[in-house]
Design a protein around this motif. Sequence first.
Motif, PDB file in Angstrom:
ATOM      1  N   HIS A   1      -0.189  14.869   2.965  1.00 23.23           N
ATOM      2  CA  HIS A   1      -0.689  14.912   1.597  1.00 23.23           C
ATOM      3  C   HIS A   1      -0.142  16.129   0.860  1.00 23.23           C
ATOM      4  O   HIS A   1       0.309  16.019  -0.291  1.00 23.23           O
TER       5      HIS A   1
ATOM      6  N   HIS B   1      -6.177   8.377  -0.148  1.00 30.07           N
ATOM      7  CA  HIS B   1      -5.228   7.276   0.041  1.00 30.07           C
ATOM      8  C   HIS B   1      -4.261   7.598   1.170  1.00 30.07           C
ATOM      9  O   HIS B   1      -3.877   6.707   1.940  1.00 30.07           O
ATOM     10  N   MET B   2      -3.857   8.860   1.297  1.00 27.04           N
ATOM     11  CA  MET B   2      -2.990   9.247   2.407  1.00 27.04           C
ATOM     12  C   MET B   2      -3.694   8.977   3.737  1.00 27.04           C
ATOM     13  O   MET B   2      -3.080   8.477   4.683  1.00 27.04           O
TER      14      MET B   2
ATOM     15  N   LEU C   1      -3.484   5.319   4.440  1.00 28.60           N
ATOM     16  CA  LEU C   1      -2.141   4.915   4.841  1.00 28.60           C
ATOM     17  C   LEU C   1      -1.852   5.302   6.283  1.00 28.60           C
ATOM     18  O   LEU C   1      -1.297   4.508   7.045  1.00 28.60           O
TER      19      LEU C   1
ATOM     20  N   SER D   1       6.999   7.094  -7.079  1.00 25.29           N
ATOM     21  CA  SER D   1       6.418   5.976  -7.826  1.00 25.29           C
ATOM     22  C   SER D   1       7.451   5.249  -8.668  1.00 25.29           C
ATOM     23  O   SER D   1       7.380   4.021  -8.824  1.00 25.29           O
TER      24      SER D   1
ATOM     25  N   SER E   1       3.332  15.613  -0.168  1.00 24.56           N
ATOM     26  CA  SER E   1       3.463  14.661  -1.272  1.00 24.56           C
ATOM     27  C   SER E   1       3.072  15.261  -2.614  1.00 24.56           C
ATOM     28  O   SER E   1       3.303  14.636  -3.648  1.00 24.56           O
TER      29      SER E   1
ATOM     30  N   TYR F   1       1.431   4.235  -3.165  1.00 21.76           N
ATOM     31  CA  TYR F   1       0.734   5.489  -2.828  1.00 21.76           C
ATOM     32  C   TYR F   1       0.201   6.147  -4.095  1.00 21.76           C
ATOM     33  O   TYR F   1       0.933   6.373  -5.049  1.00 21.76           O
ATOM     34  N   LYS F   2      -1.093   6.455  -4.080  1.00 24.76           N
ATOM     35  CA  LYS F   2      -1.779   6.966  -5.268  1.00 24.76           C
ATOM     36  C   LYS F   2      -1.745   8.486  -5.399  1.00 24.76           C
ATOM     37  O   LYS F   2      -2.212   9.024  -6.402  1.00 24.76           O
TER      38      LYS F   2
ATOM     39  N   HIS G   1       5.643  12.790  -6.451  1.00 26.96           N
ATOM     40  CA  HIS G   1       4.909  11.546  -6.696  1.00 26.96           C
ATOM     41  C   HIS G   1       5.542  10.742  -7.832  1.00 26.96           C
ATOM     42  O   HIS G   1       5.671   9.516  -7.737  1.00 26.96           O
TER      43      HIS G   1
ATOM     44  N   GLU H   1       0.824  -1.208   0.000  1.00 29.45           N
ATOM     45  CA  GLU H   1       0.000   0.000   0.000  1.00 29.45           C
ATOM     46  C   GLU H   1       0.859   1.260   0.000  1.00 29.45           C
ATOM     47  O   GLU H   1       0.608   2.192  -0.761  1.00 29.45           O
ATOM     48  N   ILE H   2       1.870   1.307   0.846  1.00 34.47           N
ATOM     49  CA  ILE H   2       2.695   2.523   0.933  1.00 34.47           C
ATOM     50  C   ILE H   2       3.512   2.708  -0.337  1.00 34.47           C
ATOM     51  O   ILE H   2       3.644   3.816  -0.848  1.00 34.47           O
TER      52      ILE H   2
END
Length: 114
Positions: free
Chosen positions: A80, A56-57, A60, A93, A83, A50-51, A89, A46-47
């Motif tokens: 968030h 999603h934050m 998490l 990613s 990020s 991260y979307k 991101h 999941e981490i």
Amino acid sequence: MFANIPALVTYYPTCNHDFGNHGLEGFLFLMGAMGVEMDMPYGLNEIWGYKGTREHMAELIDLFAYDKKFATEELITVHHVASQEPGFHEAFSSMFPHSRQSSTDNLSFPDEEI
């Protein structure tokens, strides 16, 4: 000999530490290393996946907060917003592409090697 420096660094203090009467003699503690081969844990997947959304934050932070009183709206917002810095991101990613299981496999060591 030094191909796996993280394992070497964590092995040395373990072998030379006096554990007293705690029953820890003969154990190997890996800190900062993935460790042994294993299936990708749900939380790690999941981490690493991260979307980039506030929702999603929140998921998490809820997932990783042992004491839920610390999973506040302010904490979610601060993380968030951080990020969302330009390029964050995309860079994050790119470190954990699919299949993330192969990423853990690449960071782990077979039992025989440990």
